[in-house]
Motif scaffolding. Structure first.
Motif, PDB file in Angstrom:
ATOM      1  N   PHE B 372       0.835  -1.206   0.000  1.00 41.70           N
ATOM      2  CA  PHE B 372       0.000   0.000   0.000  1.00 41.70           C
ATOM      3  C   PHE B 372       0.873   1.261   0.000  1.00 41.70           C
ATOM      4  O   PHE B 372       0.753   2.118  -0.876  1.00 41.70           O
ATOM      5  N   ASN B 373       1.781   1.340   0.982  1.00 39.05           N
ATOM      6  CA  ASN B 373       2.608   2.548   1.102  1.00 39.05           C
ATOM      7  C   ASN B 373       3.507   2.728  -0.102  1.00 39.05           C
ATOM      8  O   ASN B 373       3.672   3.829  -0.612  1.00 39.05           O
ATOM      9  N   PHE B 374       4.093   1.612  -0.545  1.00 40.88           N
ATOM     10  CA  PHE B 374       5.047   1.737  -1.629  1.00 40.88           C
ATOM     11  C   PHE B 374       4.359   2.147  -2.930  1.00 40.88           C
ATOM     12  O   PHE B 374       4.939   2.861  -3.746  1.00 40.88           O
ATOM     13  N   SER B 375       3.109   1.706  -3.114  1.00 42.29           N
ATOM     14  CA  SER B 375       2.385   2.142  -4.312  1.00 42.29           C
ATOM     15  C   SER B 375       2.203   3.651  -4.283  1.00 42.29           C
ATOM     16  O   SER B 375       2.381   4.326  -5.305  1.00 42.29           O
ATOM     17  N   ILE B 376       1.838   4.201  -3.115  1.00 36.94           N
ATOM     18  CA  ILE B 376       1.698   5.664  -3.015  1.00 36.94           C
ATOM     19  C   ILE B 376       3.056   6.317  -3.265  1.00 36.94           C
ATOM     20  O   ILE B 376       3.169   7.268  -4.045  1.00 36.94           O
ATOM     21  N   GLY B 377       4.087   5.779  -2.639  1.00 32.49           N
ATOM     22  CA  GLY B 377       5.419   6.354  -2.812  1.00 32.49           C
ATOM     23  C   GLY B 377       5.866   6.296  -4.261  1.00 32.49           C
ATOM     24  O   GLY B 377       6.407   7.263  -4.799  1.00 32.49           O
ATOM     25  N   GLY B 378       5.609   5.167  -4.921  1.00 31.57           N
ATOM     26  CA  GLY B 378       6.038   5.008  -6.300  1.00 31.57           C
ATOM     27  C   GLY B 378       5.267   5.932  -7.238  1.00 31.57           C
ATOM     28  O   GLY B 378       5.846   6.584  -8.108  1.00 31.57           O
ATOM     29  N   PHE B 383       4.983  11.851 -10.327  1.00 39.75           N
ATOM     30  CA  PHE B 383       4.761  13.310 -10.376  1.00 39.75           C
ATOM     31  C   PHE B 383       6.113  14.015 -10.462  1.00 39.75           C
ATOM     32  O   PHE B 383       6.296  14.964 -11.216  1.00 39.75           O
ATOM     33  N   LEU B 384       7.042  13.520  -9.610  1.00 34.08           N
ATOM     34  CA  LEU B 384       8.329  14.206  -9.509  1.00 34.08           C
ATOM     35  C   LEU B 384       9.210  13.919 -10.713  1.00 34.08           C
ATOM     36  O   LEU B 384      10.103  14.694 -11.035  1.00 34.08           O
ATOM     37  N   GLY B 385       8.943  12.796 -11.385  1.00 39.93           N
ATOM     38  CA  GLY B 385       9.723  12.479 -12.572  1.00 39.93           C
ATOM     39  C   GLY B 385       9.274  13.281 -13.785  1.00 39.93           C
ATOM     40  O   GLY B 385       9.971  13.335 -14.789  1.00 39.93           O
ATOM     41  N   ASP B 397       7.751  19.965   0.930  1.00 43.56           N
ATOM     42  CA  ASP B 397       7.423  18.811   1.765  1.00 43.56           C
ATOM     43  C   ASP B 397       6.885  17.639   0.950  1.00 43.56           C
ATOM     44  O   ASP B 397       6.868  16.506   1.423  1.00 43.56           O
ATOM     45  N   PHE B 398       6.430  17.909  -0.275  1.00 40.68           N
ATOM     46  CA  PHE B 398       5.929  16.823  -1.130  1.00 40.68           C
ATOM     47  C   PHE B 398       7.021  15.781  -1.341  1.00 40.68           C
ATOM     48  O   PHE B 398       6.788  14.573  -1.265  1.00 40.68           O
ATOM     49  N   ILE B 399       8.250  16.265  -1.582  1.00 39.46           N
ATOM     50  CA  ILE B 399       9.381  15.356  -1.801  1.00 39.46           C
ATOM     51  C   ILE B 399       9.660  14.556  -0.540  1.00 39.46           C
ATOM     52  O   ILE B 399       9.897  13.346  -0.581  1.00 39.46           O
ATOM     53  N   VAL B 400       9.612  15.265   0.598  1.00 39.56           N
ATOM     54  CA  VAL B 400       9.879  14.587   1.870  1.00 39.56           C
ATOM     55  C   VAL B 400       8.868  13.461   2.066  1.00 39.56           C
ATOM     56  O   VAL B 400       9.225  12.330   2.415  1.00 39.56           O
ATOM     57  N   ALA B 401       7.597  13.767   1.784  1.00 41.51           N
ATOM     58  CA  ALA B 401       6.568  12.736   1.942  1.00 41.51           C
ATOM     59  C   ALA B 401       6.802  11.599   0.953  1.00 41.51           C
ATOM     60  O   ALA B 401       6.722  10.427   1.318  1.00 41.51           O
ATOM     61  N   HIS B 402       7.144  11.947  -0.301  1.00 39.19           N
ATOM     62  CA  HIS B 402       7.368  10.911  -1.316  1.00 39.19           C
ATOM     63  C   HIS B 402       8.452   9.933  -0.882  1.00 39.19           C
ATOM     64  O   HIS B 402       8.261   8.725  -0.899  1.00 39.19           O
ATOM     65  N   HIS B 404       9.714   9.390   2.058  1.00 33.44           N
ATOM     66  CA  HIS B 404       9.392   8.610   3.261  1.00 33.44           C
ATOM     67  C   HIS B 404       8.394   7.499   2.933  1.00 33.44           C
ATOM     68  O   HIS B 404       8.436   6.443   3.554  1.00 33.44           O
ATOM     69  N   TYR B 405       7.513   7.741   1.969  1.00 30.85           N
ATOM     70  CA  TYR B 405       6.604   6.651   1.565  1.00 30.85           C
ATOM     71  C   TYR B 405       7.370   5.498   0.933  1.00 30.85           C
ATOM     72  O   TYR B 405       7.013   4.333   1.106  1.00 30.85           O
ATOM     73  N   THR B 406       8.436   5.802   0.179  1.00 33.18           N
ATOM     74  CA  THR B 406       9.199   4.689  -0.397  1.00 33.18           C
ATOM     75  C   THR B 406      10.162   4.097   0.634  1.00 33.18           C
ATOM     76  O   THR B 406      10.286   2.880   0.732  1.00 33.18           O
ATOM     77  N   MET B 407      10.809   4.966   1.432  1.00 36.31           N
ATOM     78  CA  MET B 407      11.885   4.478   2.297  1.00 36.31           C
ATOM     79  C   MET B 407      11.381   3.986   3.651  1.00 36.31           C
ATOM     80  O   MET B 407      11.867   2.995   4.173  1.00 36.31           O
ATOM     81  N   PHE B 408      10.434   4.685   4.257  1.00 40.07           N
ATOM     82  CA  PHE B 408       9.928   4.204   5.540  1.00 40.07           C
ATOM     83  C   PHE B 408       8.724   3.289   5.318  1.00 40.07           C
ATOM     84  O   PHE B 408       8.749   2.106   5.662  1.00 40.07           O
ATOM     85  N   GLY B 409       7.697   3.837   4.668  1.00 33.89           N
ATOM     86  CA  GLY B 409       6.503   3.025   4.419  1.00 33.89           C
ATOM     87  C   GLY B 409       6.817   1.828   3.551  1.00 33.89           C
ATOM     88  O   GLY B 409       6.191   0.783   3.649  1.00 33.89           O
ATOM     89  N   GLY B 410       7.835   1.957   2.686  1.00 31.46           N
ATOM     90  CA  GLY B 410       8.249   0.840   1.850  1.00 31.46           C
ATOM     91  C   GLY B 410       9.363   0.053   2.509  1.00 31.46           C
ATOM     92  O   GLY B 410       9.122  -0.924   3.215  1.00 31.46           O
TER      93      GLY B 410
END
Lengths: 221, 565
Positions: B372-378, B383-385, B397-402, B404-410
């Motif tokens: 779930f988290n990694f899908s949001i992070g990915g 968007f950022l790509g 903060d969008f980048i920070v959230a992105h 963290h979704y891949t690195m922490f949530g993922g």
């Protein structure tokens, strides 16, 4: 742990081919490490082409060629040492290793004279603190006599890259000393020459890096 | 006298003459002990960094006008730098490979140890030395460059610590990162050779469990990318010590060149962080679904292609640096490519769940949380790509959230899920599943409550790395929601440690148990494993996730299954 601790025989896994493969990978990481330097050199050379040409002319091609020949010869003696070891001629292997070490040291001594000549022309790197006290090179630090940007970068890269290479030569020579000692003790012998072989591979790598440094700094002026 | 085949690795080890106590761990060349040591060290640092993150979020609870100051403004940079350096260099990069890779790679492929056990121990020492150097350095000198060390700031800054001491902490941290890098490279070489040379009889490449595949892909990235960043960071140290002008525009240098060299490593490095966690999820999901993983080969190949494509997209970190438009368009285009193998994996995991008898065990919850988290992070990464949206969202903060979704949530959810999965195997103990489920509940809720508001904040222009913010209701409300989320997350993290400690003290289980009824090879040894892992060299005959064959083996008594079956 409540149970009585026990000592067990250490797990002996000896896989010569795996070790060789691992060492090749390690050598590749060394190449990548120098690769970053070469990228920096390439980028700044293309940005400051004229300055790089002018600065490169101040390097002594004769000394560079001599050093190249010395290193190539040392690679030859290294191979001869390994071949002698594999053929069971331990004494010859030891003397060839000594010659390799001697050639490496000669390279360093010549390099030292070369650097010294540059220092005499006020071309040297200095710590930030010393520069703040006004002890920096007038040619390479901001001031009225400072050389154009590209030349400053050229000399900086020259000292750092040949310095890093010299560090690798020192490591190689020290390693050869250790290998020599182990051969004398008999732990490296014709049936177990893996360490000598890897030491040789490392030496060839150091050699190959110089083969790229030499034209980039001395020949493409 | 006990023999190697009957004694647990917790009671005996190889590599030194010390038989008990601290020294017998710190000098052991046994891959299982090294894995456990990494785990202990790493999670200690993780806890420290979580505390720093907690303070950073607390600082944002009230806007600037309120005068609220938990972290003085001049220390704020040091706080997030220490948080990021620990989380990235000390926790998430070595995380899954060094802890679970060390412990389970040889077990999964049926080997007695890694290829070079002594080099493995050296890697740990390098890690420990570098870690202490980084943390001491920043505490004494207060470096505030962020973990990216971008010049010219990282070259010119001379910081003073929160204790008033002056110390060249930036150089210390850079040198520490270089040392940590060599630890990582050696681990990578070790794993690659182990996989190539030490697989058990019958263990062909496409019979390897997927965690081993992901470790293999990650190891190649470690070996091929780390040396470049190592020497680049040393160039900054050299610049600080004796200025050459490598990245100094006043001397003709190019600061953008540093960013290229830095991201050539540091972008592939995010796949070092995420790939092993994907591997762990690929273990947990089929085990708790009790059926073969969907598309085994495509997951294995996707791991390698993520590693390959990940190499070619580094400059998408640099769209705002003034790089040429052509380069930006090419890198943006390539960035979308990496989504393909990643999506293949996600679809395969979901397809594995289809019509399965799913057991919602704690590791499974973390694995599903990962998906779930990694899908949001990915997807937010897409968007950022994209070039134009990136210009708007850059440095917010969008980048920070992105990430963290891949690195922490993922990645971190994967590691924690992996530890919950393998805990009984590592220690022969079982934690309380109720506590573990509560841990997941707090962590998942807290994590999403913390970072979803940051997406919105970033979208509305809240810059990252800022100490405070103006009193606009939108900002204040979202910041407070995010801070409250961080409290829930911290409760989850503390509960996680309690669960583990409680499990270690109380949860004795039979050494013959295969608690999740998993079909892969590592569950066929004793729990905790004996010194040389397998009493007899295993011979592999079937696919790792062939649950039909596995159930037949359990019935015939040739394989260990769960006790209640």
């Amino acid at each position: 742990m409540s149970e009585q601790a026990v000592t067990v025989e250490a797990f002996h896994h000896h896989d010569e081919e795996g070790t060789r493969l691992g060492f090749w990978l390690f050598l590749f990481t060394e190449l990548l490490l120098f690769g970053a330097f070469f990228i920096v050199y390439g980028v700044y050379r293309s940005a400051h082409l004229n300055d790089f040409k002018i600065a490169a002319e101040s390097l002594n091609t004769g000394i560079g060629t001599t050093n190249t020949i010395i290193l190539l010869a040392s690679s030859l003696t290294m191979v001869l040492s390994l071949n002698a070891m594999k053929a069971g001629r331990v004494k010859l292997a030891k003397s060839m290793l000594l010659i390799t070490m001697g050639l490496g040291t000669t390279f360093l001594i010549i390099k030292g004279f070369e650097w010294n000549a540059k220092f005499a022309h006020h071309l040297f790197l200095q710590t930030s603190a010393a520069i703040a006290e006004g002890k920096g090179s007038p040619l390479l630090t901001p001031g009225p006599e400072m050389l154009p940007d590209g030349q400053v970068l050229f000399y900086g890269l020259y000292f750092i890259m040949t310095g890093t290479h010299a560090l690798h030569i020192i490591i190689g020579a020290v390693w050869m000393g250790i290998v020599y000692f182990w051969i004398s003790k008999g732990s490296i012998n014709p049936d177990n020459a893996g360490v000598l072989e890897r030491c040789g591979l490392y030496w060839h790598l150091v050699d190959v890096i110089w083969i790229f440094l030499f034209p980039l700094y001395y020949l493409v002026a | 006298m006990e023999t190697a085949s009957s004694t647990s690795y917790l009671n005996s080890h190889t590599g030194s003459r010390w038989t008990t106590g601290f020294m017998s761990w710190i000098t052991s060349t046994d891959h299982k002990r090294i894995g456990v040591m990494y785990g202990f060290t790493m999670f200690s640092f993780f806890f420290l960094a979580v505390c720093l993150g907690f303070l950073i979020k607390l600082q944002k609870f009230y806007p600037a006008a309120s005068g609220w100051e938990i972290i003085p403004v001049e220390w704020y940079g040091s706080f997030f730098t220490l948080h990021s350096v620990i989380m990235i260099f000390l926790f998430i990069v070595p995380g899954a490979p060094a802890v679970l890779g060390n412990f389970f790679l040889p077990l999964q492929i049926g080997a007695k140890d890694v290829a070079f056990p002594r080099v493995n121990l050296l890697s740990y020492w390098l890690y420990l030395f570098g870690a202490i150097m980084a943390v001491v350095g920043i505490l004494l000198g207060g470096a505030d460059t962020g973990w990216t060390f971008t010049p010219p700031y990282s070259v010119t800054t001379r910081t003073i610590s929160m204790f008033g001491t002056q110390f060249d902490s930036v150089s210390w941290m850079l040198t520490a990162a270089f040392i940590l890098g060599w630890g990582t490279i050696l681990t990578g070489i070790n794993f690659i050779i182990t996989i190539h040379r030490m697989r058990a009889k019958g263990m062909s490449y496409f019979k390897m469990p997927l965690f081993s595949w992901s470790i293999y892909a990650a190891s190649w990235i470690q070996v091929l990318a780390t040396p470049v960043v190592g020497i680049t960071l040393l160039m900054i140290v050299l610049e600080r010590m004796m200025p050459v002008g490598f990245f100094d525009p006043n001397k003709g240098g190019d600061p953008i060149l540093f960013q290229h060299l830095f991201w050539i490593y540091s972008h592939p490095a995010v796949y070092v962080m995420i790939l092993p966690s994907m591997g762990l999820v690929s273990e947990i999901i089929p085990t708790n679904s009790q059926k073969p993983i969907f598309g085994y080969k495509s997951i294995a190949i996707a791991s390698c292609s993520i590693a390959g494509v990940g190499y070619l997209i580094w400059a998408h970190h640099m769209f705002a640096t003034g790089m040429s438009d052509v380069a930006s368009i090419i890198f943006s285009f390539l960035t979308f490519f990496v989504a393909i193998p990643t999506a293949i994996k996600v679809f395969n995991w979901i397809a594995t769940l289809y019509k399965a008898s799913i057991a919602l065990t704690p590791p499974m919850l973390f694995a599903l949380g990962f998906v779930f988290n990694f899908s949001i992070g990915g997807l937010t990464g897409m968007f950022l790509g994209s070039l134009s949206t990136d210009i708007h969202l850059h440095d917010t903060d969008f980048i920070v959230a992105h990430f963290h979704y891949t690195m922490f949530g993922g990645a971190a959810f994967g590691i924690i899920g992996g530890i919950f999965h393998y805990f009984p195997k590592m220690f022969g103990k079982m934690y309380s599943k109720k506590l573990a489920t509560a841990t997941f509940g707090f962590m998942f809720t807290g994590f999403n409550a913390l970072f979803i508001p940051m997406f919105i904040l970033g979208f509305y222009g809240m810059p990252r790395r800022y100490h405070t913010y103006p009193d606009i209701p939108l900002f204040t409300n979202l910041q407070q929601a995010s801070t409250i989320g961080s409290w829930i997350l911290v409760v989850g993290v503390i509960l996680m440690f309690i669960t583990w400690i409680h499990g270690l003290r109380k949860g004795q289980i039979s050494s013959e148990e295969n608690p999740w009824n998993s079909s892969t090879l590592e569950w066929q040894t004793a729990s905790p494993p004996t010194l040389y892992n397998f009493d007899e060299d295993p011979i592999v005959t079937r696919h790792p996730y062939d649950y039909d064959a596995f159930r037949a083996e359990v019935k015939a008594g040739t394989s260990k299954g769960a006790r209640d079956e």
